[in-house]
Design a protein around this motif. Structure first.
Motif, PDB file in Angstrom:
ATOM      1  N   ASP A  18      16.622   3.831  50.061  1.00 32.99           N
ATOM      2  CA  ASP A  18      15.833   4.851  49.373  1.00 32.99           C
ATOM      3  C   ASP A  18      16.435   5.113  47.999  1.00 32.99           C
ATOM      4  OD1 ASP A  18      15.073   8.355  50.005  1.00 32.99           O
ATOM      5  OD2 ASP A  18      14.119   6.842  48.725  1.00 32.99           O
ATOM      6  N   SER A  19      15.597   4.952  47.012  1.00 32.74           N
ATOM      7  CA  SER A  19      16.073   5.176  45.644  1.00 32.74           C
ATOM      8  C   SER A  19      15.486   6.433  45.054  1.00 32.74           C
ATOM      9  CB  SER A  19      15.713   3.966  44.758  1.00 32.74           C
ATOM     10  OG  SER A  19      14.307   3.767  44.758  1.00 32.74           O
ATOM     11  N   GLY A  20      14.944   7.268  45.909  1.00 27.53           N
ATOM     12  CA  GLY A  20      14.299   8.479  45.435  1.00 27.53           C
ATOM     13  C   GLY A  20      15.252   9.635  45.309  1.00 27.53           C
ATOM     14  N   PRO A  21      14.718  10.867  45.446  1.00 27.75           N
ATOM     15  CA  PRO A  21      15.548  12.057  45.269  1.00 27.75           C
ATOM     16  C   PRO A  21      16.782  12.113  46.147  1.00 27.75           C
ATOM     17  CG  PRO A  21      13.214  12.631  45.312  1.00 27.75           C
ATOM     18  CD  PRO A  21      13.302  11.183  45.670  1.00 27.75           C
ATOM     19  N   PRO A  22      16.738  11.726  47.453  1.00 27.12           N
ATOM     20  CA  PRO A  22      17.976  11.808  48.247  1.00 27.12           C
ATOM     21  C   PRO A  22      19.118  11.000  47.656  1.00 27.12           C
ATOM     22  CG  PRO A  22      16.083  11.514  49.682  1.00 27.12           C
ATOM     23  CD  PRO A  22      15.595  11.305  48.281  1.00 27.12           C
ATOM     24  N   GLN A  23      18.801   9.782  47.162  1.00 32.48           N
ATOM     25  CA  GLN A  23      19.844   8.956  46.582  1.00 32.48           C
ATOM     26  C   GLN A  23      20.381   9.575  45.295  1.00 32.48           C
ATOM     27  OE1 GLN A  23      20.876   6.476  48.273  1.00 32.48           O
ATOM     28  NE2 GLN A  23      22.315   5.472  46.892  1.00 32.48           N
ATOM     29  N   ALA A  24      19.471  10.111  44.482  1.00 32.26           N
ATOM     30  CA  ALA A  24      19.902  10.748  43.225  1.00 32.26           C
ATOM     31  C   ALA A  24      20.724  11.993  43.500  1.00 32.26           C
ATOM     32  CB  ALA A  24      18.677  11.096  42.376  1.00 32.26           C
ATOM     33  N   LEU A  25      20.283  12.795  44.485  1.00 31.22           N
ATOM     34  CA  LEU A  25      21.044  13.998  44.826  1.00 31.22           C
ATOM     35  C   LEU A  25      22.423  13.641  45.372  1.00 31.22           C
ATOM     36  CD1 LEU A  25      18.269  16.202  46.459  1.00 31.22           C
ATOM     37  CD2 LEU A  25      19.467  16.640  44.316  1.00 31.22           C
ATOM     38  N   LYS A  26      22.487  12.532  46.126  1.00 29.09           N
ATOM     39  CA  LYS A  26      23.775  12.100  46.641  1.00 29.09           C
ATOM     40  C   LYS A  26      24.716  11.743  45.513  1.00 29.09           C
ATOM     41  CE  LYS A  26      25.882   8.747  49.787  1.00 29.09           C
ATOM     42  NZ  LYS A  26      25.639   7.587  50.691  1.00 29.09           N
ATOM     43  N   LEU A  27      24.181  11.069  44.486  1.00 23.52           N
ATOM     44  CA  LEU A  27      25.005  10.705  43.332  1.00 23.52           C
ATOM     45  C   LEU A  27      25.467  11.939  42.573  1.00 23.52           C
ATOM     46  CD1 LEU A  27      26.167   8.538  41.454  1.00 23.52           C
ATOM     47  CD2 LEU A  27      23.952   8.472  40.281  1.00 23.52           C
ATOM     48  N   GLU A 176      15.452   7.831  36.230  1.00 25.41           N
ATOM     49  CA  GLU A 176      14.675   8.997  35.805  1.00 25.41           C
ATOM     50  C   GLU A 176      15.178  10.263  36.493  1.00 25.41           C
ATOM     51  OE1 GLU A 176      10.679   8.143  36.722  1.00 25.41           O
ATOM     52  OE2 GLU A 176      10.370   6.721  35.070  1.00 25.41           O
ATOM     53  N   LEU A 177      15.420  10.155  37.796  1.00 24.74           N
ATOM     54  CA  LEU A 177      15.866  11.327  38.536  1.00 24.74           C
ATOM     55  C   LEU A 177      17.260  11.778  38.111  1.00 24.74           C
ATOM     56  CD1 LEU A 177      14.585  10.316  42.080  1.00 24.74           C
ATOM     57  CD2 LEU A 177      13.599  12.011  40.538  1.00 24.74           C
ATOM     58  N   LEU A 179      18.712  11.291  35.196  1.00 24.56           N
ATOM     59  CA  LEU A 179      18.618  11.896  33.864  1.00 24.56           C
ATOM     60  C   LEU A 179      17.986  13.288  33.946  1.00 24.56           C
ATOM     61  CD1 LEU A 179      17.531   8.823  31.691  1.00 24.56           C
ATOM     62  CD2 LEU A 179      19.780   9.910  31.817  1.00 24.56           C
ATOM     63  N   GLY A 180      17.006  13.433  34.831  1.00 24.01           N
ATOM     64  CA  GLY A 180      16.404  14.758  35.009  1.00 24.01           C
ATOM     65  C   GLY A 180      17.405  15.767  35.529  1.00 24.01           C
ATOM     66  N   TYR A 181      18.167  15.391  36.543  1.00 22.02           N
ATOM     67  CA  TYR A 181      19.198  16.283  37.067  1.00 22.02           C
ATOM     68  C   TYR A 181      20.280  16.566  36.020  1.00 22.02           C
ATOM     69  CZ  TYR A 181      17.136  15.497  41.670  1.00 22.02           C
ATOM     70  OH  TYR A 181      16.286  15.435  42.735  1.00 22.02           O
ATOM     71  N   LEU A 182      20.558  15.581  35.170  1.00 18.68           N
ATOM     72  CA  LEU A 182      21.536  15.795  34.098  1.00 18.68           C
ATOM     73  C   LEU A 182      21.039  16.848  33.124  1.00 18.68           C
ATOM     74  CD1 LEU A 182      24.138  15.020  32.624  1.00 18.68           C
ATOM     75  CD2 LEU A 182      22.871  13.182  31.483  1.00 18.68           C
TER      76      LEU A 182
END
Length: 299
Positions: A18-27, A176-177, A179-182
């Motif tokens: 999964d490369s969506g929000p869960p992966q981005a939130l994990k990072l 994208e996610l 950078l958005g969280y950043l």
């Protein structure tokens, strides 16, 4: 009974990561879990409050050599309320979304998202533009510390939500996610910095209001210090053999740090009076008494 030949078990396709929000939130969570980063942020916000606090008394903070413990304590003072407010707001939003998701039917939930997506996009873009304009001229919004940064972070979240809804049929883009969280983190950093500065001003105001009730400080000095300010009285001791030939009254000790004393007149007022920074020395002797004590006429 013979087994059939030529038949193979259907191959199970390995699930794609999964490369969506869960992966981005994990990072993002991995970054935030870095204690070095959190320590640096706490030190930075404490330094912002320290600078503003001493600027209130017209003293440059670098003269005092503030210890890391003092700066970290001010950092907690400036971060605790924003952290609690952010966590409470996020929790309330998640609980509300879950409540609506349970109460509404599938069609009702889909209709709510369909209506809310363009509203979130428009309002988010407006908040981002407004935050940019405030950044160019922040003076009118100084009475509202943290509001521009929060508006920017909220605007980015709304635009990101609308974009995710619009592109839901396509595969998520991790970059994208992230950078958005950043950008959201930058907005929150901006908000907490403004809030820490406002806390420094408020703490300075509170301390200034308590100056008349603080213990009276009397300075005995071997040499003249030339402390001239309203309410400060210098007396030269008549005894020629006195180790401390000058006495100064009408002072209050603001703090001692980094081998320096900071004194202010007991009648200190912001915008008009001065503060005195004196190094710790064997040529000085300090006495403290009741706030309304009257010193003797002679040494």
């Amino acid at each position: 009974m013979t087994a059939r030949r030529g038949l193979r078990r259907p191959e199970t396709k390995a699930p794609e990561p999964d490369s969506g929000p869960p992966q981005a939130l994990k990072l993002v969570g991995t970054v935030l879990a870095n204690t070095t980063l959190l320590t640096a942020l706490l030190y930075f916000f404490g330094l912002v409050e320290t600078q503003v606090f001493f600027a209130y008394f017209r003293v440059h903070y670098t003269l005092l050599g503030q210890t890391p413990d003092e700066i970290f304590a001010r950092g907690v003072d400036g971060v605790l309320l924003p952290l609690a407010g952010t966590a409470g707001s996020v929790l309330s939003f998640l609980m509300l979304a879950r409540f609506l998701r349970i109460r509404l039917s599938e069609n009702g939930w889909a209709r709510l998202l369909r209506i809310g997506t363009p509203i979130a996009a428009g309002l988010g873009a407006a908040l981002i533009v407004a935050a940019g304009l405030i950044a160019l001229d922040p003076v009118p919004f100084r009475p509202y510390p943290g509001l521009p940064g929060l508006g920017f972070a909220l605007g980015v979240l709304m635009v990101l939500f609308a974009w995710r809804r619009w592109a839901s049929a396509h595969r998520s883009n991790l970059l994208e996610l992230v950078l958005g969280y950043l950008l959201v983190s930058i907005g929150l950093f901006w908000a907490v910095s403004d809030y820490s500065a406002s806390v420094g001003v408020r703490r300075g105001f509170e301390v200034a209001a308590q100056i008349p009730t603080r213990p009276a400080a009397t300075i005995y000095s071997a040499e003249s210090l030339n402390l001239t300010a309203g309410g400060v009285l210098q007396v030269k001791c008549a005894d020629p053999d006195a180790a401390y030939k000058y006495r100064y009254t009408g002072l209050r000790l603001l703090l001692q740090s980094g081998g320096q004393y900071v004194f202010v007149p007991w009648t200190w007022r912001a915008g008009t009076d001065v503060a005195f920074v004196l190094p710790k020395s064997d040529k000085l002797r300090l006495e403290f008494g009741p706030a309304r004590s009257v010193p003797p006429a002679a040494c």
